[in-house]
Each structure stands twice: as structure tokens, then as C-alpha cells.
Design a protein around this motif. Structure first.
Motif, mmCIF file in Angstrom:
data_model
loop_
_atom_site.group_PDB
_atom_site.id
_atom_site.type_symbol
_atom_site.label_atom_id
_atom_site.label_comp_id
_atom_site.label_asym_id
_atom_site.label_seq_id
_atom_site.Cartn_x
_atom_site.Cartn_y
_atom_site.Cartn_z
ATOM 1 N N ALA A 310 0.832 -1.200 0.000
ATOM 2 C CA ALA A 310 0.000 0.000 0.000
ATOM 3 C C ALA A 310 0.868 1.251 0.000
ATOM 4 C CB ALA A 310 -0.927 -0.012 1.214
ATOM 5 N N ALA A 311 1.964 1.213 0.725
ATOM 6 C CA ALA A 311 2.862 2.369 0.784
ATOM 7 C C ALA A 311 3.533 2.603 -0.561
ATOM 8 C CB ALA A 311 3.907 2.167 1.883
ATOM 9 N N LYS A 312 3.968 1.531 -1.200
ATOM 10 C CA LYS A 312 4.633 1.669 -2.501
ATOM 11 C C LYS A 312 3.695 2.253 -3.546
ATOM 12 C CE LYS A 312 8.150 -1.949 -2.046
ATOM 13 N NZ LYS A 312 8.628 -3.258 -2.566
ATOM 14 N N ALA A 313 2.410 1.926 -3.417
ATOM 15 C CA ALA A 313 1.437 2.421 -4.399
ATOM 16 C C ALA A 313 1.342 3.936 -4.381
ATOM 17 C CB ALA A 313 0.070 1.794 -4.135
ATOM 18 N N VAL A 314 1.677 4.553 -3.270
ATOM 19 C CA VAL A 314 1.627 6.018 -3.188
ATOM 20 C C VAL A 314 3.039 6.620 -3.131
ATOM 21 C CG1 VAL A 314 -0.662 6.071 -2.143
ATOM 22 C CG2 VAL A 314 1.366 5.900 -0.661
ATOM 23 N N GLY A 315 4.032 5.788 -3.477
ATOM 24 C CA GLY A 315 5.408 6.292 -3.555
ATOM 25 C C GLY A 315 6.118 6.419 -2.232
ATOM 26 N N LEU A 316 5.674 5.662 -1.222
ATOM 27 C CA LEU A 316 6.305 5.731 0.100
ATOM 28 C C LEU A 316 6.867 4.367 0.488
ATOM 29 C CD1 LEU A 316 3.634 7.919 1.929
ATOM 30 C CD2 LEU A 316 5.836 8.663 0.999
ATOM 31 N N ASP A 317 7.521 4.336 1.631
ATOM 32 C CA ASP A 317 8.117 3.091 2.117
ATOM 33 C C ASP A 317 7.626 2.829 3.530
ATOM 34 O OD1 ASP A 317 10.059 0.873 2.039
ATOM 35 O OD2 ASP A 317 11.071 2.022 3.616
ATOM 36 N N ALA A 318 7.271 1.560 3.772
ATOM 37 C CA ALA A 318 6.822 1.166 5.113
ATOM 38 C C ALA A 318 8.033 0.681 5.901
ATOM 39 C CB ALA A 318 5.753 0.077 5.021
ATOM 40 N N GLY A 319 8.609 1.570 6.672
ATOM 41 C CA GLY A 319 9.809 1.206 7.413
ATOM 42 C C GLY A 319 9.534 0.195 8.503
ATOM 43 N N LEU A 320 10.475 -0.752 8.675
ATOM 44 C CA LEU A 320 10.341 -1.795 9.698
ATOM 45 C C LEU A 320 11.151 -1.409 10.924
ATOM 46 C CD1 LEU A 320 9.435 -4.634 10.636
ATOM 47 C CD2 LEU A 320 11.545 -5.518 9.591
ATOM 48 N N LEU A 321 10.488 -1.418 12.084
ATOM 49 C CA LEU A 321 11.149 -1.250 13.386
ATOM 50 C C LEU A 321 11.065 -2.596 14.078
ATOM 51 C CD1 LEU A 321 9.624 2.206 14.409
ATOM 52 C CD2 LEU A 321 11.853 1.770 13.373
ATOM 53 N N ALA A 322 12.175 -3.351 14.044
ATOM 54 C CA ALA A 322 12.149 -4.728 14.542
ATOM 55 C C ALA A 322 12.459 -4.785 16.023
ATOM 56 C CB ALA A 322 13.149 -5.580 13.766
ATOM 57 N N ASP A 323 11.749 -5.691 16.713
ATOM 58 C CA ASP A 323 12.022 -6.038 18.115
ATOM 59 C C ASP A 323 12.145 -4.800 19.004
ATOM 60 O OD1 ASP A 323 12.057 -8.765 17.447
ATOM 61 O OD2 ASP A 323 14.164 -8.646 16.849
ATOM 62 N N GLN A 324 11.131 -3.977 18.968
ATOM 63 C CA GLN A 324 11.105 -2.756 19.779
ATOM 64 C C GLN A 324 10.538 -3.030 21.164
ATOM 65 O OE1 GLN A 324 11.890 0.708 18.552
ATOM 66 N NE2 GLN A 324 13.073 -0.754 17.332
ATOM 67 N N THR A 325 11.212 -2.492 22.198
ATOM 68 C CA THR A 325 10.586 -2.472 23.518
ATOM 69 C C THR A 325 9.652 -1.273 23.565
ATOM 70 O OG1 THR A 325 12.302 -1.090 24.498
ATOM 71 C CG2 THR A 325 12.658 -3.480 24.540
ATOM 72 N N LYS A 326 8.766 -1.280 24.525
ATOM 73 C CA LYS A 326 7.817 -0.185 24.626
ATOM 74 C C LYS A 326 8.533 1.135 24.912
ATOM 75 C CE LYS A 326 3.505 1.217 26.899
ATOM 76 N NZ LYS A 326 2.465 0.851 27.893
ATOM 77 N N ALA A 327 9.519 1.070 25.782
ATOM 78 C CA ALA A 327 10.245 2.293 26.137
ATOM 79 C C ALA A 327 10.998 2.848 24.931
ATOM 80 C CB ALA A 327 11.206 2.016 27.285
ATOM 81 N N ALA A 328 11.635 1.946 24.160
ATOM 82 C CA ALA A 328 12.393 2.399 22.999
ATOM 83 C C ALA A 328 11.471 3.010 21.957
ATOM 84 C CB ALA A 328 13.182 1.234 22.404
ATOM 85 N N TYR A 329 10.315 2.390 21.732
ATOM 86 C CA TYR A 329 9.395 2.900 20.728
ATOM 87 C C TYR A 329 8.783 4.233 21.172
ATOM 88 C CZ TYR A 329 5.665 3.039 17.261
ATOM 89 O OH TYR A 329 4.833 3.424 16.237
ATOM 90 N N ALA A 330 8.512 4.344 22.458
ATOM 91 C CA ALA A 330 7.975 5.604 22.976
ATOM 92 C C ALA A 330 8.972 6.736 22.791
ATOM 93 C CB ALA A 330 7.621 5.448 24.449
ATOM 94 N N GLY A 331 10.252 6.423 22.899
ATOM 95 C CA GLY A 331 11.270 7.439 22.695
ATOM 96 C C GLY A 331 11.322 7.928 21.264
ATOM 97 N N GLN A 332 10.927 7.069 20.309
ATOM 98 C CA GLN A 332 10.939 7.460 18.904
ATOM 99 C C GLN A 332 9.650 8.178 18.491
ATOM 100 O OE1 GLN A 332 12.475 4.464 16.086
ATOM 101 N NE2 GLN A 332 12.810 3.144 17.860
#
Length: 658
Positions: A310-332
Motif C-alpha cells: 500500500a505504501a509503494k502504491a503512493v510512492g512511500l516506504d513502510a519502514g520496519l522497526l524490529a524487536d522494539q521495547t515499549k520504552a524504545a518505541y515511545a522514545g521514537q
């Protein structure tokens, strides 16, 4: 042997001024020469013979002698077989002496012009030296104090010497080519030099091999004794030093650092969060600029379209954030978004949600549940971690105890007894940590312990306190105290008689090989072809070999000595050259010479113009120093200088014995 030393002596800076103290700090090879560290008060004062007067100051024989002996001692740490005679004949007396005169003259000239070097500038020079910096990269006063004690210097003498050399550097600096833009040499001057680089030569070389010369009659005892006497330096064992020491191995401390069950239980409690159950989540997300586009993309994903498609269809990229802890993801992102993502089920689509970058559509790819660890399950990791922690504390505490004891002037015996350390005595080691008396050759890989012991021994004086020295990368160390100093001494002839006779034969063969080579050279120079001259010797040598090169290759690539010699010969002539390691003699014939012509070769001429620019600055600098010496006034006592030089040449001097 003294390539680095000679290289400095022949450099522009080395010919003009002497960075005395900075040279000693760098152990003589990094920043400059190593002279002039002792004051007049330390070396006899006015009672010493004056070698030279520079304005209001003098340099005495005792000063220069002490400085020269110190330099030899320092270089012997790198070259244990170095003799005073060799050092003096290679410039170790004359050039530092001239440099010292220049430095004193420049100092007085600077003073007369109102220039001053303040303590702050001297301090800056001093504290910037890496040899005085501790593990934290900062200036360590204890290292500086130890250096002063080792060199028998006061802090004021050190600062005065630094100020003197900074003054010289400030005066000389503006005259270097870099300071006035390196003016290019004229084309008319550069072109002949560039043409020389293009000169081509061909030649032929023959090798008169020492091994193919007959040995002759057996060596008599009288011949061996005379040869031994004339070449006594060859059979002299360099200075050796032995130490008393006690080792502290980290492996031994490790056995005493095993944690108790209570310590493990406490570590488990202190790290409860680390061993509690947890989870990580792998997330794909797409950031869009407006909510309408984000709603459309989210609808597609919820309808079954993969988020990356779906992202490629509109010219974007679906970035993968692998094995994130909740704290790490909240920081991003933000805690609110992290709450939504970490409360959703696997495969869920979250959003669109507003972020600082735009509207995010998030797809929860995978949930990874990490079970917690019980105390029993975590015990192996905890044992390792607590052991390393206790080990580090124990080693630090032990070093601190020993350092405190040394500071309080405790003897090595008292320290060893107090801490239960076992004292040992090393054999007499040379500066490389080898035992010259050992029956087996030194190992290919140096023994770290002996290397450490030797390093301490050759930096210490007999009355110095014990020292700590690292012996292994794991943190092991040794407590070391210099015990005995054995001066350089020749081995008894009876112990080396076989070696003496063997060396005598080799030298005799080498002399005869030179006679043969000289005969071949003379015949070639009279018109005999090289091959015929070799055949006339009656000895079956290897055949001749052709050589060729242009002069520029002498500077851009490593060339064999016969090829280099060929460029100092006239066409059709022969010369001889000794091969390394007494292997024999080369007979070199220059067959053809093709002169070079750089006219029209702008790139080569331009480079030569630049290369010659440095000599302009050298000339300016030397002329300036000569003018300063004339203005300050330099009066030499040539007789006293010659007497001191002769005295130094008489120390450890031996004939070559060839």
C-alpha cells in the motif's frame, strides 16, 4: 643503526635548533635532539673547561660530556650494542653541540628584542606532551614528577629549558618555507634538475661471493687472540639488569572473587527488571503528510493489502522497526502512541495517529514474548557478572594498597610480606628482556613478563622505590624493584673461541674477496670485458646480471645498491661495492648513459620547481641563524672542543679488525 638519529640531524630543524626537553620527553626520536638538560650548577660550573661562550652564557666540557653520555644511554635502550665511538662518529657530538650553540644564541637575541616566553606558554608545551598524560588523557603530575627525578632535574630547570626552545622556535618559524608561501624555483633552474630525473642507465653487475673464496689455513690461537682483542665489541655483552619482583595474576584473584549465594540473590533483586517477563514488537509504519491520505492508506491495509504494498502504491516506504521495547518505541514516537501499539493484537492496524512528522499508519507485524528468568535460571549470568565486578574491585584495591605502601617508602620485602606475595629474582636481562646467558635462543614472541621487567629495570636507578608494571592485557601486574646493574663486559675468549675463529675466517675471506673484486674492476677499467675478467680469477662465480633504471626511480621506488651506485659512475667504468652481512662484493659496470631532457614536460618541471622551494627556506633560516650568532657573539675554544671529542672517542673505542 642510527637511521632515525641521522635523519633528524640532517633535517632543516635539526640543523638549526635543538628541541631539547621535548626531545627527551619523546625519548629522543619524536620531536628532536636530546642535549643540554643539565645546568651548569649540576656539572661543575666555572671549574669546568669552557668550550664556547655565547654572549653572556657559556657551555662547559662537563655539561657536554654529561649530555652526550646521557644520549648514548638513551639510544642504547633501542640499540644495546651502540658504542660511544660510533655515536660520536655519526654526528652524536658535533651536531647537538652546534644546535645547542644556536639555541642559546637565539634565546639571547630574542631577549634583546623584547621577546619573552611566559610560564603559561611553557606550561602549555609541557602539559601537551602525551608522555605526561594519564589514562584519562589529562596531564598527570605524578608522571611529570617521576620524569624529573629520573633526569635529575628541577621543575624550574625544565621550564627554563622549554622556554629557551620555544623562543628559538618562535624566531625560526616565520622563516620556514611554509610561512611565506613556498616560492617556486625558476623554470631555468628547475629544468636541468628535472632532466636529471629522466636520465636512463644500463649496466652489468657481478657478485664476488665470500663463500666461494677458499678458507685458507686453519686459524691459530695467536690469530684468534689478536682478532678477539681488535674486535672486542663484537663479543661484549650489553648492559644487563636484574630485578626482584612479585607477580599478581588476575587468574589468582579470580579464585578469591567467587560470589556467595547471598551476593547472587542481591544481584538478582537489583536487576529484577532485567529478569522479569517482557515482550518486544516488530512494527511497520508509514508517515503521510495529511490525514485524508493516511485514512485511505489505513483503509487499504485493514482491507487486506500489505502495508508495504500500500505504501509503494503512493510512492512511500513502510519502514520496519524490529524487536522494539515499549520504552524504545515511545522514545521514537510518544508514550501515547506506544500505549496504543503495545495494547493492540498481532496484525492490528493502529491509526492514523498524529505525530510531529505527519500522520502515521502503523501495522503490528509480530509480538515476541520473552519469558522471565528465575534465580536459578539467571544464576550463570549473575555469577559471571558479580565475579568480574568483585575481581575489578579486588585488583583496584590491591594496586591502591601497594601504591600507598610505595608512597610511604615501604621496601619490596615489606610490601610482599604484608600482602602475602612471593618474591622472585629475574636473570640479568638486556634492554629487550632477553637473557644473553641463556643456552636457548630467545623466543620468537617476546615474554610479556620479561619485557615488562626489563622496561622497569632500564628506567630505574638502584635507589628508586619499587614500581608497578602491567604484565598482561587481562590486568595482571607485577611489583618490581631494580636489584643489580651489570655493565657491558666482554665474554672470556675461552667461551667464544669457536665463534672468534669462525668470524676470523669470514673476515679473511671477505678481504680476499675484495682483492679479487678489485682485480676484476681494474681489468674492466683497462678494457677487459667483465665476463673475461671474472673467468681470469680462476674461481667459479655466478654469472653476470643486467641492471637498468632511470634516475627518478632512485627516489620513487626502492632500488638495489648496485643500481644506485651505477648512477655515480662514468660510462664504461667499473666500481666495487660491499654486499650486506659480509656476503661479498659487487662489481658494477655502467654500460650506457642516456641523458634526460625535461624541456616541454611541464608537469615534471612544475614538480621540480615545488620540490626545490624548500631549499630556499633552508637558506633563509641558516643565514638568519648565522647573523644572530654574529650579533650575539660566539667564541669557540677549538682546542678544548677537540680534546673533549677525542676523550669521548677513546671511550669503548675498538678497531674494526678488518
Amino acid at each position: 643503526m642510527l637511521t632515525i638519529f641521522r635523519g633528524f640531524m640532517n633535517s632543516r630543524v635539526g640543523l638549526i635548533i635543538t628541541f631539547v626537553v621535548l626531545g627527551v620527553i619523546a625519548l629522543a626520536f619524536g620531536l628532536g635532539d636530546v642535549t643540554g638538560l643539565r645546568s651548569t650548577a649540576l656539572n661543575g660550573g666555572a671549574s669546568s673547561s669552557t668550550l664556547v661562550s655565547i654572549g653572556k652564557q657559556t657551555i662547559t666540557a662537563s655539561e657536554v660530556k654529561a649530555d652526550t653520555e646521557r644520549m648514548v644511554a638513551m639510544y642504547r635502550q633501542q640499540y644495546p650494542t651502540l658504542t660511544m665511538e660510533e655515536f660520536v662518529t655519526k654526528g652524536g657530538f658535533d651536531q647537538p653541540f652546534e644546535n645547542r650553540i644556536n639555541t642559546l644564541a637565539l634565546e639571547q637575541f630574542g631577549d634583546s628584542q623584547g621577546m619573552r616566553v611566559g610560564k603559561a606558554l611553557a606550561d602549555s608545551e609541557l602539559t601537551s606532551q602525551p608522555q605526561f598524560k594519564g589514562l584519562d588523557g589529562k596531564f598527570d603530575p605524578s608522571l611529570y614528577k617521576a620524569f624529573l627525578q629520573q633526569q635529575r632535574l628541577s621543575d624550574s630547570e625544565m621550564h627554563a629549558e622549554i622556554a629557551r626552545n620555544v623562543m628559538a622556535r618562535l624566531l625560526i618559524g616565520p622563516l620556514t618555507p611554509e610561512s611565506f608561501g613556498r616560492p617556486l624555483a625558476p623554470v631555468s633552474i628547475a629544468t636541468p634538475y628535472a632532466s636529471m630525473l629522466l636520465e636512463k642507465r644500463t649496466g652489468t653487475v657481478a657478485f664476488i661471493d665470500t663463500k666461494k673464496i677458499p678458507e685458507g689455513a686453519p686459524v691459530t690461537d695467536a690469530e684468534a687472540a689478536d682478532y678477539y682483542k681488535r674486535n672486542i665489541a663484537r663479543y661484549t655483552v650489553p648492559e644487563r639488569r636484574s630485578v626482584r619482583y612479585a607477580t599478581v595474576a588476575i587468574a589468582d584473584l579470580r579464585a578469591k572473587a567467587t560470589p556467595t549465594d547471598a551476593e547472587i540473590a542481591k544481584a538478582y533483586q537489583d536487576n529484577a527488571a532485567k529478569f522479569a517477563p517482557s515482550e518486544t514488537r516488530s512494527i511497520r509504519q508509514v508517515i503521510l503528510l495529511d490525514q485524508k491520505s493516511a485514512d485511505a492508506l489505513a483503509a487499504k491495509v485493514r482491507g487486506g493489502t500489505a502495508i508495504d504494498a500500500a505504501a509503494k502504491a503512493v510512492g512511500l516506504d513502510a519502514g520496519l522497526l524490529a524487536d522494539q521495547t515499549k520504552a524504545a518505541y515511545a522514545g521514537q514516537t510518544s508514550p501515547a502512541i506506544a500505549d496504543q501499539v503495545f495494547s493492540a493484537a498481532s496484525g492490528a492496524v493502529v491509526g492514523p495517529v498524529k505525530t510531529s512528522l505527519g500522520w502515521a499508519v502503523i501495522h503490528l507485524e509480530k509480538i515476541n514474548k520473552i519469558p522471565g528468568k528465575s534465580l536459578a535460571e539467571a544464576k550463570p549470568d549473575l555469577v559471571k557478572a558479580v565475579t568480574e565486578q568483585k575481581l575489578g574491585l579486588a585488583a583496584t584495591a590491591l594496586r591502591a594498597q601497594i601504591s600507598d605502601a610505595i608512597t610511604n617508602n615501604a621496601t619490596i620485602d615489606e610490601i610482599a610480606k604484608r600482602l602475602g606475595l612471593t618474591l622472585q629474582s629475574s636473570p640479568a636481562l638486556d634492554a629487550q628482556g632477553n637473557d644473553p646467558d641463556a643456552k636457548t635462543p630467545p623466543p620468537a614472541t617476546p615474554d610479556p613478563l620479561r619485557t615488562a621487567l626489563s622496561a622497569v629495570a632500564f628506567q630505574a636507578e638502584p635507589d628508586d622505590n619499587p614500581q608497578l608494571a602491567p604484565t598482561d592485557k587481562d590486568g595482571s601486574f607485577a611489583l618490581v624493584k631494580l636489584d643489580k646493574v651489570l655493565p657491558a663486559a666482554p665474554r672470556p675468549i675461552a667461551a667464544v673461541i669457536d665463534e672468534v675463529k669462525k668470524n676470523f675466517l669470514v673476515d679473511r675471506q671477505l678481504r680476499q674477496a675484495r682483492t679479487v673484486a678489485t682485480g676484476v674492476m681494474d681489468k674492466v677499467n683497462k678494457g677487459t670485458p667483465l665476463a673475461k675478467a671474472l673467468a681470469d680469477t680462476g674461481i667459479r662465480f655466478d654469472g653476470t646480471k643486467p641492471i637498468s633504471a632511470n634516475r627518478g626511480q632512485l627516489f620513487t621506488s626502492k632500488q638495489a645498491p648496485p643500481t644506485i651506485l651505477m648512477f655515480s659512475m662514468a660510462q664504461g667504468t667499473a666500481k666495487i661495492l660491499q654486499a650486506p652481512f659480509k656476503g661479498g662484493w659487487f662489481v658494477v659496470v655502467a654500460d650506457t648513459i642516456e641523458r634526460g631532457d625535461a624541456r616541454g614536460k611541464a608537469d615534471i618541471v612544475a614538480k621540480m620547481r615545488s620540490d626545490l622551494a624548500g631549499t630556499v627556506g633552508d637558506e633563509y633560516t641558516q643565514q638568519f641563524v648565522h647573523a644572530v650568532r654574529d650579533q650575539v657573539g660566539v667564541k669557540r675554544n677549538d682546542a678544548a672542543i677537540a680534546a673533549l671529542r677525542a676523550e669521548l672517542l677513546g671511550q669503548n673505542g675498538t678497531a674494526d679488525g678488518q
